[in-house]
Design a protein around this motif. Structure first.
Motif, PDB file in Angstrom:
ATOM      1  N   LEU A   1       0.823  -1.206   0.000  1.00 47.44           N
ATOM      2  CA  LEU A   1       0.000   0.000   0.000  1.00 47.44           C
ATOM      3  C   LEU A   1       0.862   1.262   0.000  1.00 47.44           C
ATOM      4  N   THR A   2       0.307   2.322  -0.570  1.00 46.48           N
ATOM      5  CA  THR A   2       0.856   3.667  -0.431  1.00 46.48           C
ATOM      6  C   THR A   2      -0.114   4.458   0.435  1.00 46.48           C
ATOM      7  N   LEU A   3       0.307   4.794   1.655  1.00 49.68           N
ATOM      8  CA  LEU A   3      -0.544   5.535   2.582  1.00 49.68           C
ATOM      9  C   LEU A   3      -0.329   7.032   2.376  1.00 49.68           C
ATOM     10  N   VAL A   4      -1.413   7.751   2.127  1.00 44.28           N
ATOM     11  CA  VAL A   4      -1.361   9.194   1.907  1.00 44.28           C
ATOM     12  C   VAL A   4      -2.089   9.883   3.053  1.00 44.28           C
ATOM     13  N   LYS A   5      -1.366  10.711   3.804  1.00 40.75           N
ATOM     14  CA  LYS A   5      -1.966  11.450   4.914  1.00 40.75           C
ATOM     15  C   LYS A   5      -1.904  12.937   4.606  1.00 40.75           C
ATOM     16  N   ILE A   6      -3.053  13.618   4.759  1.00 41.15           N
ATOM     17  CA  ILE A   6      -3.171  15.029   4.394  1.00 41.15           C
ATOM     18  C   ILE A   6      -3.722  15.820   5.572  1.00 41.15           C
ATOM     19  N   SER A   7      -3.086  16.954   5.870  1.00 43.24           N
ATOM     20  CA  SER A   7      -3.644  17.918   6.824  1.00 43.24           C
ATOM     21  C   SER A   7      -4.360  18.987   6.008  1.00 43.24           C
ATOM     22  N   LEU A   8      -5.673  19.020   6.098  1.00 47.26           N
ATOM     23  CA  LEU A   8      -6.475  19.897   5.247  1.00 47.26           C
ATOM     24  C   LEU A   8      -6.221  21.366   5.558  1.00 47.26           C
ATOM     25  N   ILE A   9      -6.055  22.166   4.508  1.00 48.12           N
ATOM     26  CA  ILE A   9      -5.895  23.611   4.684  1.00 48.12           C
ATOM     27  C   ILE A   9      -7.191  24.220   5.205  1.00 48.12           C
ATOM     28  N   ALA A  10      -8.306  23.790   4.636  1.00 51.00           N
ATOM     29  CA  ALA A  10      -9.609  24.321   5.046  1.00 51.00           C
ATOM     30  C   ALA A  10     -10.532  23.155   5.385  1.00 51.00           C
ATOM     31  N   PRO A  11     -10.354  22.548   6.569  1.00 52.16           N
ATOM     32  CA  PRO A  11     -11.191  21.405   6.943  1.00 52.16           C
ATOM     33  C   PRO A  11     -12.611  21.847   7.265  1.00 52.16           C
TER      34      PRO A  11
ATOM     35  N   ASP B   1     -17.979  39.398   4.361  1.00 50.92           N
ATOM     36  CA  ASP B   1     -17.315  40.699   4.485  1.00 50.92           C
ATOM     37  C   ASP B   1     -17.061  41.049   5.953  1.00 50.92           C
ATOM     38  N   LYS B   2     -18.044  40.767   6.808  1.00 53.55           N
ATOM     39  CA  LYS B   2     -17.883  41.054   8.237  1.00 53.55           C
ATOM     40  C   LYS B   2     -16.817  40.147   8.857  1.00 53.55           C
ATOM     41  N   TYR B   3     -16.829  38.888   8.447  1.00 53.35           N
ATOM     42  CA  TYR B   3     -15.847  37.932   8.973  1.00 53.35           C
ATOM     43  C   TYR B   3     -14.432  38.311   8.543  1.00 53.35           C
ATOM     44  N   SER B   4     -14.263  38.652   7.261  1.00 47.35           N
ATOM     45  CA  SER B   4     -12.928  38.991   6.758  1.00 47.35           C
ATOM     46  C   SER B   4     -12.418  40.298   7.351  1.00 47.35           C
ATOM     47  N   ALA B   5     -13.355  41.179   7.767  1.00 54.28           N
ATOM     48  CA  ALA B   5     -12.961  42.454   8.373  1.00 54.28           C
ATOM     49  C   ALA B   5     -12.761  42.333   9.882  1.00 54.28           C
ATOM     50  N   GLY B   6     -12.996  41.136  10.426  1.00 54.57           N
ATOM     51  CA  GLY B   6     -12.790  40.918  11.854  1.00 54.57           C
ATOM     52  C   GLY B   6     -13.968  41.314  12.714  1.00 54.57           C
ATOM     53  N   ARG B   7     -15.121  41.636  12.098  1.00 54.48           N
ATOM     54  CA  ARG B   7     -16.294  42.036  12.875  1.00 54.48           C
ATOM     55  C   ARG B   7     -17.176  40.846  13.242  1.00 54.48           C
ATOM     56  N   LEU B   8     -16.756  39.653  12.816  1.00 60.47           N
ATOM     57  CA  LEU B   8     -17.504  38.436  13.105  1.00 60.47           C
ATOM     58  C   LEU B   8     -16.491  37.332  13.395  1.00 60.47           C
ATOM     59  N   SER B   9     -16.673  36.620  14.511  1.00 56.08           N
ATOM     60  CA  SER B   9     -15.743  35.538  14.849  1.00 56.08           C
ATOM     61  C   SER B   9     -15.930  34.369  13.886  1.00 56.08           C
TER      62      SER B   9
ATOM     63  N   GLY C   1      -5.438  29.606   4.416  1.00 59.80           N
ATOM     64  CA  GLY C   1      -4.083  29.365   3.927  1.00 59.80           C
ATOM     65  C   GLY C   1      -3.130  30.488   4.300  1.00 59.80           C
ATOM     66  N   VAL C   2      -3.617  31.730   4.220  1.00 57.63           N
ATOM     67  CA  VAL C   2      -2.792  32.882   4.612  1.00 57.63           C
ATOM     68  C   VAL C   2      -2.515  32.846   6.109  1.00 57.63           C
ATOM     69  N   GLU C   3      -3.550  32.528   6.898  1.00 55.75           N
ATOM     70  CA  GLU C   3      -3.386  32.487   8.353  1.00 55.75           C
ATOM     71  C   GLU C   3      -2.417  31.390   8.786  1.00 55.75           C
ATOM     72  N   LYS C   4      -2.422  30.267   8.073  1.00 56.80           N
ATOM     73  CA  LYS C   4      -1.533  29.156   8.423  1.00 56.80           C
ATOM     74  C   LYS C   4      -0.150  29.298   7.806  1.00 56.80           C
ATOM     75  N   GLY C   5       0.005  30.267   6.904  1.00 57.52           N
ATOM     76  CA  GLY C   5       1.301  30.480   6.281  1.00 57.52           C
ATOM     77  C   GLY C   5       1.565  29.614   5.072  1.00 57.52           C
ATOM     78  N   THR C   6       0.555  28.865   4.607  1.00 61.48           N
ATOM     79  CA  THR C   6       0.749  28.023   3.423  1.00 61.48           C
ATOM     80  C   THR C   6       0.596  28.817   2.132  1.00 61.48           C
ATOM     81  N   ILE C   7      -0.007  30.008   2.218  1.00 61.14           N
ATOM     82  CA  ILE C   7      -0.106  30.918   1.075  1.00 61.14           C
ATOM     83  C   ILE C   7       0.554  32.232   1.489  1.00 61.14           C
ATOM     84  N   PRO C   8       1.538  32.718   0.727  1.00 60.24           N
ATOM     85  CA  PRO C   8       2.190  33.989   1.070  1.00 60.24           C
ATOM     86  C   PRO C   8       1.166  35.117   1.185  1.00 60.24           C
TER      87      PRO C   8
END
Length: 522
Positions: free
Chosen positions: A254-264, A422-430, A488-495
């Motif tokens: 077998l080839t085992l493939v393990k992935i940590s999802l960027i956006a689970p 828009d509210k979430y990306s602006a930090g007005r919504l958790s 991805g930006v928050e985790k550093g996987t996207i510059p």
């Protein structure tokens, strides 16, 4: 003479022991959790029968898929009330049976696993039974069973239960296991597999849709492919995964493939998408290639759509495509939609292949090149859309008032969904508040979509609905890409610079789509 008599006695004893062994059925059940399913492999030995019948009682209605293999014969299980029947057509000595049951129920932070263990078929006599229930992600805090069970843990089996019993024909044991739902892996909801056949190489593109099962679910997924397949890349909706977020390990065959999802998935019902690209050398014998259309992935797939794309033409043996078409200089064959178990119980696919006389387009993923091409194509797409929008004549439709009201509510709901982003990306919504609101709005979208279909009684309304469905689908897809890019930006996987640009482009695309959607109700 004494030596002869002693030898004859030994032969008689051996024959009696052999006959006794054949008359003592032995059953082993290996059940492992593949959320939300339980996959049971039942090995039956020690007696001959032309069919096997298992009693599942009320649990029969939870069966998703059942298949058995014996003496080279593969048969599908047939349900008859509470009984599951496998008819081989002739006596067979022993069989391997796979039963897939929807067995997991998640409520808040607790998961309940119901394990129906068929201890012996009706055709057997009293049987010696051993069983293992494995793959439980966290230590059970409650186990209900009529047997004395041993518990344990190992990295391969995770938390497991084991037991032994002597069973009467048709006996059934139901075990209930309760454990924490925290960290529960996403389910595989569906798979679209494209097998690309070209000179020298076969490439498999597996596009998975994953479904969250719990509010605090896990972000890791694991697949198990055949060892002769080499992993080339992993891709999300927006970008290729860096090697730090996935890995491939060869273990045995077998080839085992393990992935940590960027956006689970963030909560139950949320979806995530990921694409795996794998390849293997092609082997042609007399112009005939084996097509790995049904290669297993170590998970049960309830819905697998399989396509074969050939740089030329193919004539299939034993399996007829349901549809075929030309695409990018290739011939595409759709084999259909299947349930995929991956235990060599699916049919082998062979095809006579004739390659087109041209240089093949390799499907090897070169991340930087593909990303650049995708970016250029995307910008060109935006430009064409803007120019096309300016030239396209306005489409006005007169629709029934009931449909108009439903469509207006649907458009308003989508506007609220975009506003939430828009509210979430602006930090007005958790993040938690955003996910809860999005989940609620998406459920309302499904209700309003159904209502629009019910009210679309005229041809004009049907045309408007078709256009609205397309626009809403594109908006939801772009929102998913926005979420993945932000994570991805928050985790550093996207510059950050690249991510900021991509977020701006995606949001601009949504604005254009929203304008088109709003034009339908003006």
């Amino acid at each position: 003479m004494r030596w002869f008599a002693r030898g004859l006695t030994l032969l008689l004893i051996a024959a009696v022991l052999s006959r006794t062994a054949l008359c003592e059925p032995r059953i082993h059940v290996d059940a492992h959790l593949d959320p939300p399913f339980l996959i049971e492999k039942v090995e039956v030995e020690g007696f001959e029968a032309s069919r096997l019948t298992f009693n599942l009682s009320v649990n029969a209605r939870a069966i998703e898929y059942a298949v058995a293999v014996a003496g080279g014969i593969v048969v599908r299980g047939v349900l008859n009330g509470s009984l599951l029947l496998f008819d081989f057509g002739r006596p067979v000595a022993g069989a391997e049976v796979w039963i897939v049951v929807r067995a997991l129920n998640v409520s808040d932070a607790m998961a309940t696993l119901t394990v129906p263990l068929p201890l012996a078929p009706l055709e057997a006599g009293a049987a010696n039974v051993s069983f293992t229930v494995r793959g439980i992600p966290s230590e059970p805090f409650d186990v209900v069973s009529n047997f004395n069970l041993s518990r344990g843990y190992s990295p391969d089996l995770l938390n497991y239960l084991r037991g032994n019993a002597t069973s009467e024909p048709g006996a059934l044991e139901v075990i209930e296991v309760r454990f924490s739902a925290s960290g529960l892996a996403p389910a595989v909801e569906s798979l679209v597999r494209t097998v690309v056949v070209e000179p020298g190489t076969i490439t498999i593109l597996d596009n998975y849709t994953l479904l969250g099962l719990a509010g605090q679910g896990g972000s890791d997924v694991t697949f198990a492919y055949a060892a002769n397949l080499e992993l080339k890349s992993v891709k999300g909706l927006v970008t290729f995964y860096p090697p730090t977020l996935y890995g491939a390990t060869r273990t045995g065959n077998l080839t085992l493939v393990k992935i940590s999802l960027i956006a689970p998935p963030q909560s139950a019902g949320d979806r995530a998408r990921v694409q795996l690209e794998l390849s293997m050398p092609i082997r042609l014998e007399g112009g005939v290639a084996k097509i790995p259309a049904f290669v297993g992935v170590g998970r049960y797939i309830p819905e697998a759509r399989v396509l074969v794309k050939v740089h030329g033409t193919a004539t299939f043996r034993g399996l007829s495509p349901v549809e075929e078409w030309q695409e990018d200089g290739c011939r595409v064959y759709e084999l259909g939609v299947f349930k995929l178990l991956g235990e060599d119980v699916e049919p082998g696919v062979q095809a006579e292949v004739m390659f087109a006389p041209r240089t093949p387009t390799r499907y090897v993923a070169v991340s930087a090149l593909l990303a650049a091409v995708a970016a250029v194509a995307y910008l060109f797409h935006l430009r064409v859309r803007k120019e096309g929008a300016a030239l396209a004549p306005a489409v006005t439709t007169a629709v029934a008032s009931e449909f108009s009201v439903a469509l207006r509510e649907r458009v308003s709901n989508i506007e609220t969904l975009v506003d939430a982003w828009d509210k979430y990306s602006a930090g007005r919504l958790s993040r938690q508040a955003y996910r809860q609101l999005v989940s609620k709005l998406k459920r309302r979208e499904e209700d309003l979509k159904k209502r629009c279909r019910e009210e679309a009684s005229t041809e004009a309304a049907a045309q408007a609905l078709e256009r609205a469905d397309r626009l809403v689908s594109e908006i939801l897809s772009q929102l998913s890409k926005l979420e993945e890019t932000k994570l991805g930006v928050e985790k550093g996987t996207i510059p950050k610079k690249e991510g900021k640009k991509l977020l701006s482009e995606l949001r601009g695309s949504i604005a254009e789509l929203l304008d088109e959607l709003e034009a339908l109700i003006e």
